[in-house]
Structures are given as structure tokens and as C-alpha cells.
Scaffold this motif. Structure first.
Motif, PDB file in Angstrom:
ATOM      1  N   SER A  41       0.834  -1.205   0.000  1.00 54.11           N
ATOM      2  CA  SER A  41       0.000   0.000   0.000  1.00 54.11           C
ATOM      3  C   SER A  41       0.865   1.250   0.000  1.00 54.11           C
ATOM      4  O   SER A  41       2.039   1.213   0.365  1.00 54.11           O
ATOM      5  N   GLY A  42       0.247   2.354  -0.388  1.00 53.25           N
ATOM      6  CA  GLY A  42       0.950   3.626  -0.377  1.00 53.25           C
ATOM      7  C   GLY A  42       0.024   4.768  -0.767  1.00 53.25           C
ATOM      8  O   GLY A  42      -1.139   4.568  -1.117  1.00 53.25           O
ATOM      9  N   THR A  43       0.585   5.959  -0.697  1.00 52.07           N
ATOM     10  CA  THR A  43      -0.183   7.153  -1.039  1.00 52.07           C
ATOM     11  C   THR A  43       0.168   7.611  -2.449  1.00 52.07           C
ATOM     12  O   THR A  43       1.249   7.318  -2.955  1.00 52.07           O
ATOM     13  N   ILE A  44      -0.753   8.342  -3.048  1.00 56.17           N
ATOM     14  CA  ILE A  44      -0.523   8.951  -4.364  1.00 56.17           C
ATOM     15  C   ILE A  44      -0.972  10.401  -4.284  1.00 56.17           C
ATOM     16  O   ILE A  44      -2.098  10.680  -3.876  1.00 56.17           O
ATOM     17  N   SER A  45      -0.094  11.307  -4.678  1.00 59.52           N
ATOM     18  CA  SER A  45      -0.456  12.719  -4.763  1.00 59.52           C
ATOM     19  C   SER A  45      -0.250  13.243  -6.185  1.00 59.52           C
ATOM     20  O   SER A  45      -0.504  14.402  -6.460  1.00 59.52           O
ATOM     21  N   ARG A  79      -4.812  10.249  -2.972  1.00 59.54           N
ATOM     22  CA  ARG A  79      -5.341   8.915  -3.220  1.00 59.54           C
ATOM     23  C   ARG A  79      -4.493   7.899  -2.457  1.00 59.54           C
ATOM     24  O   ARG A  79      -3.338   8.160  -2.131  1.00 59.54           O
ATOM     25  N   PHE A  80      -5.085   6.746  -2.188  1.00 64.16           N
ATOM     26  CA  PHE A  80      -4.398   5.677  -1.474  1.00 64.16           C
ATOM     27  C   PHE A  80      -4.610   4.395  -2.266  1.00 64.16           C
ATOM     28  O   PHE A  80      -5.709   4.144  -2.764  1.00 64.16           O
ATOM     29  N   TRP A  81      -3.561   3.600  -2.401  1.00 65.84           N
ATOM     30  CA  TRP A  81      -3.678   2.356  -3.151  1.00 65.84           C
ATOM     31  C   TRP A  81      -3.297   1.179  -2.270  1.00 65.84           C
ATOM     32  O   TRP A  81      -2.534   1.308  -1.317  1.00 65.84           O
ATOM     33  N   TYR A  82      -3.861   0.014  -2.615  1.00 64.78           N
ATOM     34  CA  TYR A  82      -3.461  -1.220  -1.946  1.00 64.78           C
ATOM     35  C   TYR A  82      -3.669  -2.399  -2.902  1.00 64.78           C
ATOM     36  O   TYR A  82      -4.526  -2.375  -3.779  1.00 64.78           O
ATOM     37  N   ALA A  83      -2.825  -3.399  -2.730  1.00 67.72           N
ATOM     38  CA  ALA A  83      -2.920  -4.640  -3.497  1.00 67.72           C
ATOM     39  C   ALA A  83      -2.639  -5.791  -2.553  1.00 67.72           C
ATOM     40  O   ALA A  83      -1.699  -5.728  -1.754  1.00 67.72           O
ATOM     41  N   ILE A  84      -3.437  -6.818  -2.654  1.00 71.38           N
ATOM     42  CA  ILE A  84      -3.279  -7.998  -1.799  1.00 71.38           C
ATOM     43  C   ILE A  84      -2.654  -9.099  -2.642  1.00 71.38           C
ATOM     44  O   ILE A  84      -3.178  -9.472  -3.689  1.00 71.38           O
ATOM     45  N   SER A  85      -1.520  -9.603  -2.161  1.00 69.99           N
ATOM     46  CA  SER A  85      -0.765 -10.594  -2.910  1.00 69.99           C
ATOM     47  C   SER A  85      -0.454 -11.808  -2.043  1.00 69.99           C
ATOM     48  O   SER A  85      -0.340 -11.696  -0.826  1.00 69.99           O
ATOM     49  N   ILE A 120      -0.466  -8.009  -9.665  1.00 69.51           N
ATOM     50  CA  ILE A 120      -1.758  -7.613  -9.119  1.00 69.51           C
ATOM     51  C   ILE A 120      -1.964  -6.103  -9.297  1.00 69.51           C
ATOM     52  O   ILE A 120      -1.151  -5.310  -8.839  1.00 69.51           O
ATOM     53  N   GLN A 121      -3.069  -5.746  -9.956  1.00 68.86           N
ATOM     54  CA  GLN A 121      -3.401  -4.329 -10.068  1.00 68.86           C
ATOM     55  C   GLN A 121      -4.016  -3.871  -8.760  1.00 68.86           C
ATOM     56  O   GLN A 121      -4.931  -4.493  -8.232  1.00 68.86           O
ATOM     57  N   ALA A 122      -3.489  -2.788  -8.229  1.00 66.50           N
ATOM     58  CA  ALA A 122      -3.954  -2.251  -6.947  1.00 66.50           C
ATOM     59  C   ALA A 122      -5.303  -1.553  -7.108  1.00 66.50           C
ATOM     60  O   ALA A 122      -5.628  -1.046  -8.181  1.00 66.50           O
ATOM     61  N   LYS A 123      -6.046  -1.532  -6.023  1.00 71.62           N
ATOM     62  CA  LYS A 123      -7.245  -0.707  -5.952  1.00 71.62           C
ATOM     63  C   LYS A 123      -6.797   0.676  -5.503  1.00 71.62           C
ATOM     64  O   LYS A 123      -5.974   0.799  -4.591  1.00 71.62           O
ATOM     65  N   ILE A 124      -7.320   1.691  -6.154  1.00 71.61           N
ATOM     66  CA  ILE A 124      -6.979   3.073  -5.801  1.00 71.61           C
ATOM     67  C   ILE A 124      -8.231   3.720  -5.219  1.00 71.61           C
ATOM     68  O   ILE A 124      -9.298   3.714  -5.836  1.00 71.61           O
ATOM     69  N   ILE A 125      -8.079   4.267  -4.006  1.00 68.57           N
ATOM     70  CA  ILE A 125      -9.187   4.892  -3.287  1.00 68.57           C
ATOM     71  C   ILE A 125      -8.962   6.398  -3.281  1.00 68.57           C
ATOM     72  O   ILE A 125      -7.900   6.873  -2.872  1.00 68.57           O
TER      73      ILE A 125
END
Length: 188
Positions: free
Chosen positions: A118-122, A146-152, A134-139
Motif C-alpha cells: 500500500s501507499g499514497t498517491i499525490s 489517493r491511497f492504493w493497496y494490493a493484496i498478494s 496484481i493491479q492495486a485498488k486506488i481509493i
């Protein structure tokens, strides 16, 4: 025969009452845990607050979930992702990772399965994020944040960002250049 009917009736009533016991929801458990140790004076003095911004259940298997939440405190605004599992109808708080906006730490990963990256996006030029395949979900959080996470199922995968122009670039966990400036600013 009257005893059997009496006990049978009693068992039916007990069964119905047991079915009426309200099971704690994921969201109720989360809020209870977040407020469990809060002292109202500390909250006032530090302007502490939190907000649940995203939740999802059954992410790896049935009876698990994630919560993404922000916290505002004397440390500033931070964002966290936590993994939960439900065992015997009781939610348990699992691993948690946190991030700050505009930090040299670009992403992090949980050290035990499930490996949640996971991480942040600005940066608005970032269109997609991948942790391995795995493509991350971006919230969307607020504004440009924005914040993203991917479960692997895999540990130590490469993280890539896909830009609006279609190019992909590998993203190191720590931006060394930003870290140099970060340390310089903090030492002044």
C-alpha cells in the motif's frame, strides 16, 4: 411426558433467544477499537480525530476484511490500512501499515500473509499501480490525495506505477532523493 414437553419448550425458547443475540458488525468492532483507549482530554488537547474512509470484507477469504482510515494527531495526517480476521464470530485486529502524504516512503508491505502492499498517491499523472502482477485498488481520499493497496500471496514483489501516457516505472519503497531533502529540511 409433561417434563419432556416442558424441557422441549424451554430449549426452543433458549434457542430463539440465542438467535436474537446481535453479532458485532465489522464497522462496530472497528469504531470500538479506535475509541477504546481514547482519553477525552487528550483528544481535546491534540485535536485527535480519525475517519474510516474505506472498508471491504471477504478480501482474501470469507470472514476477513480491511479497513482504511485516516488519523489526525500531533503527528499530522496519516493514513492506515489494517487487516482483520473473524474467528468464532469475533473480529480480531491484525496487521496494520501506515503512510504519510508526500513522504519519502512511497509504499510499504505487510510482513506476513496476506501480503498487503500500500501507499499514497499525490501525483495525478499516476493512472494505475501494480504490486507484482496484481493491479492495486486506488481509493480517492480527498482532493489530489489517493491511497492504493494490493493484496498478494507473494512476498517481495516489484511495485510499478502506470502513468497517464501508458509508460510504467518501477517505484522503490523509499525515494532516496526525497529522503535527502527530507532529512535536510528536518535538521534546519
Amino acid at each position: 411426558m409433561k417434563k419432556i414437553k416442558k424441557y422441549g419448550f424451554l430449549l426452543i425458547i433458549l434457542g430463539l433467544l440465542a438467535g436474537c443475540v446481535k453479532e458485532e458488525t465489522f464497522e462496530e468492532f472497528f469504531h470500538k477499537q479506535m475509541t477504546k483507549n481514547l482519553d477525552s482530554e487528550v483528544v481535546k488537547e491534540t485535536n485527535y480525530s480519525y475517519a474510516l474512509v474505506h472498508q471491504e470484507q471477504n478480501v482474501v477469504h470469507e470472514n476477513d476484511g480491511i479497513a482504511i482510515f485516516t488519523e489526525n494527531s500531533t503527528e499530522g495526517e496519516q493514513i492506515f490500512i489494517t487487516y482483520f480476521e473473524k474467528e468464532k464470530d469475533i473480529w480480531n485486529w491484525g496487521q496494520t501499515r501506515g503512510a504519510e502524504w508526500d513522504s519519502p516512503v512511497k509504499w510499504s508491505a505487510m510482513h506476513q500473509p496476506p501480503y498487503i502492499y500500500s501507499g499514497t498517491i499525490s501525483d495525478n499523472a499516476i493512472k494505475k499501480v501494480y504490486a507484482g502482477d496484481i493491479q492495486a485498488k486506488i481509493i480517492q481520499i480527498e482532493g489530489d490525495k489517493r491511497f492504493w493497496y494490493a493484496i498478494s500471496s507473494k512476498k517481495d514483489v516489484e511495485v510499478k506505477m502506470e502513468m497517464l501516457d501508458g509508460t510504467r516505472q518501477v517505484v522503490n519503497e523509499i525515494d532516496e532523493e526525497m529522503l535527502k531533502n527530507w532529512n535536510f529540511e528536518d535538521s534546519e
